[in-house]
Write a protein that holds these residues in place. Structure first.
Motif, PDB file in Angstrom:
ATOM      1  N   LEU A  65      -5.471  62.642   5.452  1.00  0.00           N
ATOM      2  CA  LEU A  65      -6.065  61.705   4.500  1.00  0.00           C
ATOM      3  C   LEU A  65      -7.583  61.684   4.619  1.00  0.00           C
ATOM      4  O   LEU A  65      -8.120  61.917   5.693  1.00  0.00           O
ATOM      5  N   SER A  66      -8.232  61.335   3.532  1.00  0.00           N
ATOM      6  CA  SER A  66      -9.671  61.082   3.591  1.00  0.00           C
ATOM      7  C   SER A  66      -9.876  59.630   4.022  1.00  0.00           C
ATOM      8  O   SER A  66      -8.975  58.798   3.904  1.00  0.00           O
ATOM      9  N   ASN A  67     -11.069  59.321   4.511  1.00  0.00           N
ATOM     10  CA  ASN A  67     -11.371  57.940   4.894  1.00  0.00           C
ATOM     11  C   ASN A  67     -11.224  56.994   3.701  1.00  0.00           C
ATOM     12  O   ASN A  67     -10.699  55.896   3.833  1.00  0.00           O
ATOM     13  N   ARG A  68     -11.689  57.430   2.546  1.00  0.00           N
ATOM     14  CA  ARG A  68     -11.623  56.592   1.336  1.00  0.00           C
ATOM     15  C   ARG A  68     -10.179  56.270   0.970  1.00  0.00           C
ATOM     16  O   ARG A  68      -9.827  55.122   0.721  1.00  0.00           O
ATOM     17  N   TRP A  69      -9.327  57.290   0.954  1.00  0.00           N
ATOM     18  CA  TRP A  69      -7.931  57.083   0.580  1.00  0.00           C
ATOM     19  C   TRP A  69      -7.230  56.217   1.619  1.00  0.00           C
ATOM     20  O   TRP A  69      -6.437  55.338   1.286  1.00  0.00           O
ATOM     21  N   PHE A  70      -7.521  56.461   2.886  1.00  0.00           N
ATOM     22  CA  PHE A  70      -6.924  55.664   3.959  1.00  0.00           C
ATOM     23  C   PHE A  70      -7.253  54.193   3.782  1.00  0.00           C
ATOM     24  O   PHE A  70      -6.376  53.333   3.877  1.00  0.00           O
ATOM     25  N   HIS A  71      -8.525  53.859   3.546  1.00  0.00           N
ATOM     26  CA  HIS A  71      -8.923  52.458   3.445  1.00  0.00           C
ATOM     27  C   HIS A  71      -8.318  51.804   2.212  1.00  0.00           C
ATOM     28  O   HIS A  71      -7.959  50.614   2.255  1.00  0.00           O
ATOM     29  N   GLN A  72      -8.173  52.533   1.123  1.00  0.00           N
ATOM     30  CA  GLN A  72      -7.509  51.964  -0.051  1.00  0.00           C
ATOM     31  C   GLN A  72      -6.040  51.681   0.250  1.00  0.00           C
ATOM     32  O   GLN A  72      -5.522  50.607  -0.067  1.00  0.00           O
ATOM     33  N   ALA A  73      -5.369  52.637   0.875  1.00  0.00           N
ATOM     34  CA  ALA A  73      -3.958  52.456   1.230  1.00  0.00           C
ATOM     35  C   ALA A  73      -3.805  51.332   2.257  1.00  0.00           C
ATOM     36  O   ALA A  73      -2.874  50.514   2.166  1.00  0.00           O
ATOM     37  N   PHE A  74      -4.720  51.261   3.207  1.00  0.00           N
ATOM     38  CA  PHE A  74      -4.678  50.225   4.238  1.00  0.00           C
ATOM     39  C   PHE A  74      -4.808  48.841   3.614  1.00  0.00           C
ATOM     40  O   PHE A  74      -4.069  47.914   3.958  1.00  0.00           O
ATOM     41  N   ILE A 118     -14.886  46.692  10.768  1.00  0.00           N
ATOM     42  CA  ILE A 118     -15.801  47.159  11.808  1.00  0.00           C
ATOM     43  C   ILE A 118     -16.060  48.663  11.674  1.00  0.00           C
ATOM     44  O   ILE A 118     -17.191  49.118  11.815  1.00  0.00           O
ATOM     45  N   HIS A 119     -14.995  49.434  11.419  1.00  0.00           N
ATOM     46  CA  HIS A 119     -15.096  50.895  11.423  1.00  0.00           C
ATOM     47  C   HIS A 119     -14.862  51.483  10.039  1.00  0.00           C
ATOM     48  O   HIS A 119     -14.045  50.987   9.276  1.00  0.00           O
ATOM     49  N   ARG A 120     -15.565  52.565   9.743  1.00  0.00           N
ATOM     50  CA  ARG A 120     -15.353  53.278   8.482  1.00  0.00           C
ATOM     51  C   ARG A 120     -14.454  54.500   8.669  1.00  0.00           C
ATOM     52  O   ARG A 120     -13.818  54.958   7.741  1.00  0.00           O
ATOM     53  N   ASP A 121     -14.415  55.030   9.876  1.00  0.00           N
ATOM     54  CA  ASP A 121     -13.603  56.215  10.147  1.00  0.00           C
ATOM     55  C   ASP A 121     -12.153  55.801  10.376  1.00  0.00           C
ATOM     56  O   ASP A 121     -11.870  54.886  11.150  1.00  0.00           O
ATOM     57  N   ARG A 122     -11.222  56.471   9.720  1.00  0.00           N
ATOM     58  CA  ARG A 122      -9.801  56.107   9.780  1.00  0.00           C
ATOM     59  C   ARG A 122      -9.225  56.270  11.183  1.00  0.00           C
ATOM     60  O   ARG A 122      -8.432  55.439  11.624  1.00  0.00           O
ATOM     61  N   LEU A 123      -9.610  57.328  11.893  1.00  0.00           N
ATOM     62  CA  LEU A 123      -9.082  57.543  13.240  1.00  0.00           C
ATOM     63  C   LEU A 123      -9.572  56.457  14.201  1.00  0.00           C
ATOM     64  O   LEU A 123      -8.805  55.956  15.032  1.00  0.00           O
ATOM     65  N   THR A 124     -10.823  56.077  14.088  1.00  0.00           N
ATOM     66  CA  THR A 124     -11.380  55.018  14.932  1.00  0.00           C
ATOM     67  C   THR A 124     -10.736  53.679  14.603  1.00  0.00           C
ATOM     68  O   THR A 124     -10.428  52.887  15.504  1.00  0.00           O
ATOM     69  N   THR A 125     -10.503  53.422  13.322  1.00  0.00           N
ATOM     70  CA  THR A 125      -9.855  52.176  12.899  1.00  0.00           C
ATOM     71  C   THR A 125      -8.465  52.070  13.508  1.00  0.00           C
ATOM     72  O   THR A 125      -8.099  51.042  14.097  1.00  0.00           O
ATOM     73  N   VAL A 126      -7.679  53.120  13.393  1.00  0.00           N
ATOM     74  CA  VAL A 126      -6.308  53.103  13.904  1.00  0.00           C
ATOM     75  C   VAL A 126      -6.304  53.020  15.428  1.00  0.00           C
ATOM     76  O   VAL A 126      -5.513  52.266  16.020  1.00  0.00           O
ATOM     77  N   ALA A 127      -7.182  53.749  16.088  1.00  0.00           N
ATOM     78  CA  ALA A 127      -7.231  53.715  17.555  1.00  0.00           C
ATOM     79  C   ALA A 127      -7.636  52.331  18.059  1.00  0.00           C
ATOM     80  O   ALA A 127      -7.050  51.817  19.021  1.00  0.00           O
ATOM     81  N   THR A 128      -8.612  51.719  17.413  1.00  0.00           N
ATOM     82  CA  THR A 128      -9.049  50.381  17.819  1.00  0.00           C
ATOM     83  C   THR A 128      -7.936  49.363  17.589  1.00  0.00           C
ATOM     84  O   THR A 128      -7.681  48.498  18.439  1.00  0.00           O
ATOM     85  N   PHE A 129      -7.255  49.473  16.453  1.00  0.00           N
ATOM     86  CA  PHE A 129      -6.154  48.553  16.158  1.00  0.00           C
ATOM     87  C   PHE A 129      -5.023  48.723  17.176  1.00  0.00           C
ATOM     88  O   PHE A 129      -4.475  47.732  17.683  1.00  0.00           O
TER      89      PHE A 129
END
Length: 143
Positions: free
Chosen positions: A112-121, A51-62
């Protein structure tokens, strides 16, 4: 576990999946599953990450989704007769650990960058899905 892997590495879900109806259905289904299976976190995370591309929004929503999914269990445990005061030291230790983990996690997340976060996630979710598959194989007596 297979659906988590699909959400991580397969094609993106259709945009209609993320409308009010899609999110309501996914929320209801995972909340129901969480009553019987203790591993809905990876499933919810794999859905939310699309749903989200931004790492902070992804973590907050989760984090919000997990809070809303697990909070009603406290009511159910209370009605079932769980005696919270007997476990108060452990409950306080969990709250303190959660606070420390949140503080540390935010500092790491901001670096972290958004790209690195999503790869690690994706890699973390893949490892969790592999663990679920391993446990299922053991329960089935395959190994």
């Amino acid at each position: 576990a297979l659906f988590v892997l699909f959400l991580c590495w397969g094609p993106a879900l259709p945009r209609a999946s993320f409308g009010n109806t899609g999110i309501f259905l996914a929320s209801g289904l995972t909340s129901f599953i969480s009553l019987f299976v203790g591993a809905t976190g990876p499933l919810v995370a794999a859905f939310i990450k699309q749903i989200h591309r931004d790492r902070l929004t992804t973590v907050a929503t989760f984090a919000t989704a997990m809070t809303l999914q697990h909070a009603p269990k406290a009511l159910v445990f209370t009605v079932a007769g769980f005696v919270f005061p007997d476990w108060l030291p452990f409950i306080l230790a969990m709250i303190a650990s959660g606070f420390a983990g949140t503080w540390l996690g935010l500092h790491v997340l901001r670096s972290l960058s958004n790209r690195w976060f999503h790869q690690a996630f994706n890699l973390i979710l893949t490892a969790l899905a592999a663990r679920l598959l391993w446990q299922a194989g053991q329960s089935a007596g395959w190994w």
